[in-house]
Motif scaffolding. Structure first.
Motif, short mmCIF file in Angstrom:
data_model
loop_
_atom_site.label_atom_id
_atom_site.label_comp_id
_atom_site.label_asym_id
_atom_site.label_seq_id
_atom_site.Cartn_x
_atom_site.Cartn_y
_atom_site.Cartn_z
N MET A 285 10.64 33.01 1.32
CA MET A 285 11.45 32.03 2.04
C MET A 285 11.60 32.41 3.51
N SER A 286 11.76 33.70 3.78
CA SER A 286 11.83 34.15 5.16
C SER A 286 10.54 33.85 5.90
N LEU A 287 9.42 34.07 5.22
CA LEU A 287 8.13 33.77 5.82
C LEU A 287 7.99 32.28 6.10
N ALA A 288 8.45 31.45 5.17
CA ALA A 288 8.36 30.00 5.36
C ALA A 288 9.17 29.55 6.57
N GLU A 289 10.34 30.15 6.76
CA GLU A 289 11.18 29.76 7.90
C GLU A 289 10.64 30.28 9.22
N ARG A 290 9.67 31.18 9.16
CA ARG A 290 8.98 31.60 10.38
C ARG A 290 7.66 30.85 10.54
N SER A 291 7.46 29.84 9.70
CA SER A 291 6.17 29.14 9.66
C SER A 291 6.35 27.63 9.74
N ARG A 292 7.24 27.18 10.65
CA ARG A 292 7.47 25.77 10.95
C ARG A 292 8.40 25.06 9.98
N PHE A 293 8.77 25.69 8.87
CA PHE A 293 9.76 25.06 8.00
C PHE A 293 11.15 25.33 8.57
N ALA A 294 12.02 24.34 8.48
CA ALA A 294 13.36 24.46 9.07
C ALA A 294 14.34 25.17 8.16
N TYR A 295 14.12 25.09 6.85
CA TYR A 295 15.05 25.72 5.91
C TYR A 295 14.32 25.98 4.59
N SER A 296 14.93 26.78 3.73
CA SER A 296 14.37 27.06 2.42
C SER A 296 15.51 27.39 1.47
N ARG A 297 15.23 27.26 0.18
CA ARG A 297 16.20 27.65 -0.85
C ARG A 297 15.46 28.00 -2.12
N ASP A 298 16.11 28.79 -2.94
CA ASP A 298 15.51 29.22 -4.21
C ASP A 298 15.38 28.03 -5.14
N ALA A 299 14.21 27.86 -5.74
CA ALA A 299 14.00 26.75 -6.67
C ALA A 299 14.36 27.11 -8.10
N GLU A 300 14.33 28.40 -8.43
CA GLU A 300 14.72 28.88 -9.75
C GLU A 300 13.95 28.18 -10.87
N LEU A 301 12.65 28.01 -10.68
CA LEU A 301 11.83 27.41 -11.73
C LEU A 301 11.70 28.37 -12.91
N ARG A 302 11.79 27.86 -14.09
CA ARG A 302 11.59 28.64 -15.31
C ARG A 302 11.57 27.66 -16.47
N PRO A 303 10.99 28.06 -17.63
CA PRO A 303 10.38 29.36 -17.92
C PRO A 303 8.89 29.34 -17.63
N TYR A 304 8.32 30.53 -17.52
CA TYR A 304 6.86 30.71 -17.45
C TYR A 304 6.48 31.67 -18.57
N PHE A 305 5.46 31.31 -19.32
CA PHE A 305 5.10 32.12 -20.49
C PHE A 305 3.88 33.00 -20.28
N TRP A 306 2.98 32.62 -19.35
CA TRP A 306 1.76 33.42 -19.18
C TRP A 306 1.34 33.46 -17.72
N PRO A 307 1.12 34.67 -17.18
CA PRO A 307 1.47 35.95 -17.79
C PRO A 307 2.98 36.11 -17.92
N PRO A 308 3.46 36.94 -18.85
CA PRO A 308 4.90 37.05 -19.13
C PRO A 308 5.65 37.89 -18.10
N VAL A 309 5.64 37.41 -16.86
CA VAL A 309 6.38 38.06 -15.77
C VAL A 309 7.13 36.98 -15.01
N PRO A 310 8.20 37.33 -14.30
CA PRO A 310 8.97 36.33 -13.55
C PRO A 310 8.14 35.71 -12.43
N ARG A 311 8.62 34.57 -11.94
CA ARG A 311 8.01 33.91 -10.80
C ARG A 311 9.01 33.85 -9.64
N ALA A 312 8.48 33.92 -8.44
CA ALA A 312 9.25 33.63 -7.24
C ALA A 312 8.98 32.17 -6.89
N SER A 313 10.02 31.36 -6.86
CA SER A 313 9.84 29.94 -6.57
C SER A 313 10.87 29.51 -5.53
N PHE A 314 10.45 28.65 -4.63
CA PHE A 314 11.36 28.20 -3.59
C PHE A 314 10.94 26.84 -3.05
#
Length: 237
Positions: A185-214
């Protein structure tokens, strides 16, 4: 993307029969279940012009089209891998829907400014270094109309009590390319986007690790961001 990054992407997304299956619509039930709700979460309508950067074999755009039935405008998918772009093009033609696949570098999108109402980008940023990710984010922001948003997600770094388990599943990936939601999100706000927020997408089953979503957004004319809040323009007297 350089040739090594493209080759790595092809191996990770289509290098085995199982990985190729994950690029199909049934495979997305395992790999990206939140995709089935994107049209509701993002309020996508049939007359929206939607862009997917890193469309893979095109199954996510087909799922969106199945839900909203794009009409006036064609949804577009950009894919840097020639192998996957060809597959996406074949899938779109086979389904006879107004979807178009483009073979292009995410850092040099072949569209004019403010061409799209919405953008989606999943499982792409981990194939780019910081400079490449920032270039891709700048391009996504450039082609979005004022007031539009982009939804992005990717693998998240291992953390917490299951970090060792997550690291086991991430052993085939470059951990130095995997970033958390706050960093992205910090990178996005340094890349012409005016704001960002966590999207909290879930669940993801494969691979069985968390995702970063925004979600990252551009501002409508006259709007501004103040202390993390979107402030509309003052009313005309």
């Amino acid at each position: 993307m350089n040739p090594d990054d493209i080759a790595r992407r092809e191996r990770q997304l289509a290098g085995t029969p199982w990985r190729r299956f994950l690029q199909t619509i049934p495979g997305q039930m395992l790999a990206n279940p939140p995709v089935f709700r994107l049209h509701q979460e993002l309020l996508i309508h049939r007359d929206h012009r939607v862009l997917e950067v890193g469309c893979g074999a095109g199954s996510r755009l087909l799922l969106l089209d199945n839900a909203v039935k794009f009409e006036r405008h064609s949804a577009a998918g950009v894919e840097p891998s020639p192998r996957l772009a060809r597959r996406a093009g074949r899938n779109f033609l086979r389904n006879a829907r107004p979807l178009t696949a483009f073979l292009a570098d995410p850092a040099a999108l072949p569209f004019s400014d403010a061409s799209f109402d919405m953008a989606v980008c999943g499982d792409l940023l981990r194939f780019l270094d910081v400079r490449g990710a920032q270039a891709a984010l700048r391009e996504i922001a450039r082609v979005l109309r004022p007031g539009a948003i982009a939804l992005l997600w990717d693998l998240a770094p291992p953390e917490g009590r299951f970090a060792r388990w997550q690291r086991f599943w991430l052993r085939a990936y470059r951990e130095d390319r995997i970033a958390g939601a706050k960093s992205l999100m910090s990178l996005a706000e340094r890349s012409r986007f005016a704001y960002s927020r966590d999207a909290e997408l879930r669940p993801y089953f494969w691979p069985p690790v968390p995702r970063a979503s925004f979600i990252a957004g551009t501002l409508p004319p006259g709007w501004r961001v103040e202390n993390g809040n979107l402030i509309p323009p003052p009313e005309s007297p």
